[in-house]
Enzyme design. Structure first.
Site, PDB file in Angstrom:
ATOM      1  N   GLU A  82      -8.270  -4.341  -9.545  1.00  0.00           N
ATOM      2  CA  GLU A  82      -6.909  -4.575 -10.631  1.00  0.00           C
ATOM      3  C   GLU A  82      -7.456  -5.301 -11.721  1.00  0.00           C
ATOM      4  O   GLU A  82      -6.633  -5.099 -12.823  1.00  0.00           O
ATOM      5  CB  GLU A  82      -6.088  -5.910  -9.608  1.00  0.00           C
ATOM      6  CG  GLU A  82      -5.378  -5.017  -8.239  1.00  0.00           C
ATOM      7  CD  GLU A  82      -6.246  -5.153  -7.075  1.00  0.00           C
ATOM      8  OE1 GLU A  82      -7.437  -5.688  -7.284  1.00  0.00           O
ATOM      9  OE2 GLU A  82      -5.942  -4.546  -6.244  1.00  0.00           O
ATOM     10  N   HIS A 151       2.928 -10.509   1.539  1.00  0.00           N
ATOM     11  CA  HIS A 151       3.541  -9.248   1.065  1.00  0.00           C
ATOM     12  C   HIS A 151       4.908  -9.263   0.761  1.00  0.00           C
ATOM     13  O   HIS A 151       5.711  -8.295   0.924  1.00  0.00           O
ATOM     14  CB  HIS A 151       3.187  -8.113   2.240  1.00  0.00           C
ATOM     15  CG  HIS A 151       1.725  -7.677   2.079  1.00  0.00           C
ATOM     16  ND1 HIS A 151       0.856  -8.381   2.696  1.00  0.00           N
ATOM     17  CD2 HIS A 151       1.069  -6.673   2.017  1.00  0.00           C
ATOM     18  CE1 HIS A 151      -0.454  -7.886   2.467  1.00  0.00           C
ATOM     19  NE2 HIS A 151      -0.209  -6.778   2.188  1.00  0.00           N
TER      20      HIS A 151
END
Lengths: 355, 340
Positions: A82, A151
């Site tokens: 990322e 999440h």
């Protein structure tokens, strides 16, 4: 402000979520894809990069169909790196491209936060306005499907707190397309956060408003303009994202009892449309903030402060229906105990009206 | 160093060698002026926020061979991302000295109109940027390279950081991605032996970061001796490779930090100062060129005079530049509109 007969009638009629736009209806995911595809057709400097944005089409269908249309040179799958690929987006934006970078869950941003808040957000300022970073960083937010504490977060307050990036959060297909078009065209970095629960995904509990009329032509929904999605006179709900739908459900239900609820969809946290917040607070004198992000030190406090700074005596009631300050639990019974559900919102409205 | 690259270095003309020396002299002269101005008014003790140049100051004295040797191959359109110790690279890349100095002094005439400071220099005219965060200057270089390739130019991006940065995740992510996509990027590690107070031997599992390139299937070379011509030769190969579309390379230079990590750093941790401070590369190189007849004493003196004149002009310009208007402190957060 007291409710007139005319206003009570108005409160019973939900305003359309979008202008009349023919009969074509899309879900939010398709509206997003359409905005990205259309801007890619018009501007060769626009490209999409991220994990599983290619053949998979985006884990939450944000890029479905784009690989077939634009090929792997412009719809680019990345390694799980990322910092590297968000930083790549920054460098490409600095050199004149318009990257759309997806990092699938906002919960994952910790692994690359430096690139986001120290680089993407600050370069324009540090350069004294000489360097622009016109990129869109998009991601999925929100819970409600037992995906657990890593999440399911909203976290938009975190990004809104850090200066230098715009923070946009659509609640419906019309806004999703118009806000994405505006985000891609913006010369500022934009964090674009879509709630999984408003995308209209086949594999997730669908909200009825996750499918709606979307014009085929391009249009922009300006960043920083909130929308009164339902007019009312007794109490105002200031909210955004999936909570807009819960709030509208509650408002429709309570209208039958003569309770008139105004619902404000913020649509972006940066810029924040403080004027419209003050307007609705001035109108009803009672404000409830519904926020799926954590309660403390976040959006709800900011709304309260905004109103208080405008006039400390404006309100007769203020309350919050937020995510309490706890990691988001897994078991459904626990998760729905902390989410800002319609049940919690309804209770808050009843309390506000009785107050 | 391979025999081949040594030969390439040997093939340098007198003019090219003078260019390298001139560049290093300019950098050192500049940083000596900054050192002087930085300490001029820091109070009777040392107050980091006082004086004409407030804040932290990281000078690169001893590391000039990296800047001169690498940047000699770069064009204006090539990208360069530096770290928190950026002046030598900025100057070698061709940054306007007045704009650089103005920013260091926090003036309206600076590159960032006083909003960046010495660790945050952005100059789009030479595609230069830097990052104050260790290793985080690597990823944006990938994007520069990506954009250059997309635009069909043969420009390349170079990204430079210290050996401490080679242990950070962003370094490894960037090497992998650049190698995977064959991006025209050159990773340069300046190994000055010290990550602030921690010696490389206590922080890095391998004696040379160059070997790490093998893990990503790209060439890696380590240059010992802090020799500007050796850097020049290695950079020639890496630059040619990148411009030819053959992908990234890694160059590690064993260089030298003559000063503390930052100004005011007493370096009590540094056990090698009394015994092995290393050799200042500038007098060494000057003597080498004099011995080889590539430059005369008079020519060196002229280089020094010219550097002094340029630097003093920049310092005077900065001192005479207006300070930024406090009422404009919120300006430039966004291009369009405000955040409130």
């Amino acid at each position: 402000m007291s409710a007139t007969t005319e206003n009570t009638t108005a409160a019973r009629t939900s305003l359309p979520l979008e202008p009349p736009a023919g009969t074509r209806r899309l879900n939010t995911a398709k509206a997003l894809q359409e905005a990205i595809g259309s801007q890619m057709e018009q501007d060769p400097s626009v490209f999409v990069m991220g994990e599983d944005v290619g053949a998979y089409g985006g884990i939450f269908s944000s890029t479905t169909g784009l690989l077939e249309k634009f090929g792997p040179e412009r719809i680019i799958d990345t390694p799980i790196s990322e910092s590297a690929f968000i930083g790549l987006g920054i460098g490409a934006a600095v050199e004149g491209m318009r990257p759309i970078v997806e990092l699938m869950f906002v919960d994952f941003f910790g692994v690359c936060m430096d690139q986001i808040y120290n680089h993407m957000a600050k370069i324009h300022y540090e350069s004294g306005g000489n360097v622009r970073v016109p990129m869109v960083l998009m991601t999925a937010v929100g819970g409600g499907y037992s995906d657990g504490a890593q999440h399911s977060q909203a976290l938009w307050g975190t990004f809104a707190h850090l200066p230098g990036m715009k923070v946009v959060i659509p609640s419906n297909p019309y806004d999703a397309k118009g806000l994405m078009t505006a985000a891609i065209r913006s010369d500022d970095p934009v964090v674009y956060m879509f709630h999984k629960g408003v995308m209209g995904l086949a594999w997730m509990a669908k909200n009825k408003r996750s499918i709606g009329a979307v014009p085929e032509e391009d249009y922009e929904v300006p960043l920083g303009k909130a929308k009164v999605v339902r007019e009312g006179t007794d109490v105002s709900i200031v909210t955004l994202s999936l909570s807009v739908h819960h709030s509208l459900d509650v408002a429709e239900k309570l209208a039958d009892e003569g309770i008139s609820v105004e619902v404000l969809d913020l649509r972006s946290l940066v810029p924040l449309d403080r004027e419209t917040i003050i307007a609705t607070a001035s109108k009803t004198g009672k404000v409830i903030v519904v926020d799926e992000d954590y309660q403390s030190f976040g959006l709800s406090g900011e709304i309260a402060a905004t109103i208080a700074e405008h006039s400390p005596t404006l309100l007769t009631h203020f309350s919050r229906v937020c995510m309490p300050d706890t990691p988001i639990p897994y078991a459904q019974e626990l998760e729905y105990a902390v989410l800002p559900t319609a049940t919690r919102i309804e209770a808050a409205v009843r309390k506000a009206v009785a107050a | 160093m391979t025999t081949e690259t040594t030969e390439a270095a040997m093939a340098l003309s007198a003019e090219q060698r003078q260019g390298l020396l001139r560049q290093m002299i300019l950098i050192r002269t500049f940083e000596e002026a900054i050192l002087r101005e930085y300490h001029a008014d820091k109070g009777p003790g040392f107050d980091i926020g006082k004086g004409l140049i407030p804040g932290e100051m990281h000078l690169a004295a001893g590391q000039e061979p990296v800047a001169a040797g690498i940047c000699a191959h770069l064009e204006q359109g090539d990208g360069l991302t530096a770290a928190h110790r950026p002046h030598h690279l900025a100057i070698a890349k061709g940054m306007n000295l007045r704009s650089l100095t103005g920013e260091i002094f926090g003036r309206e005439s600076g590159l960032g109109r006083g909003r960046g400071g010495h660790m945050h220099l952005f100059d789009p005219s030479i595609h230069f940027s830097c990052s104050g965060i260790v290793a985080e200057g690597f990823p944006p270089a990938l994007g520069q390279a990506f954009a250059f390739r997309n635009a069909g130019t043969n420009n390349i991006a170079v990204t430079v950081a210290g050996e401490g940065a080679a242990n950070a995740g962003a370094f490894h992510e960037s090497l992998n991605l650049a190698a995977l996509w064959k991006l025209p990027v050159i990773f340069v590690i300046e190994d000055n032996d010290w990550g602030i107070s921690v010696p490389r031997s206590s922080s890095t599992s391998v004696p040379s970061n160059a070997v790490r390139a093998a893990g990503y299937g790209i060439p890696g070379v380590r240059i010992e001796g802090n020799d500007v011509e050796a850097v020049y030769a290695a950079a020639a190969e890496a630059v040619a490779r990148a411009r030819a579309g053959e992908g990234p390379s890694l160059i590690e230079v064993h260089t030298l930090r003559l000063l503390g990590h930052f100004e005011g750093d007493a370096q009590g941790y540094r056990t090698d100062l009394a015994t092995v401070p290393g050799e200042d590369p500038i007098p060494v190189y000057r003597q080498k060129l004099l011995d080889a007849g590539a430059v005369t004493e008079a020519e060196v003196a002229a280089m020094e005079d010219e550097a002094r004149a340029q630097v003093e002009d920049a310092v005077e310009h900065a001192k005479n530049s207006p300070t930024p208007n406090p009422a404009e402190a919120l300006k430039y957060v966004f291009v369009e509109g405000a955040s409130s």
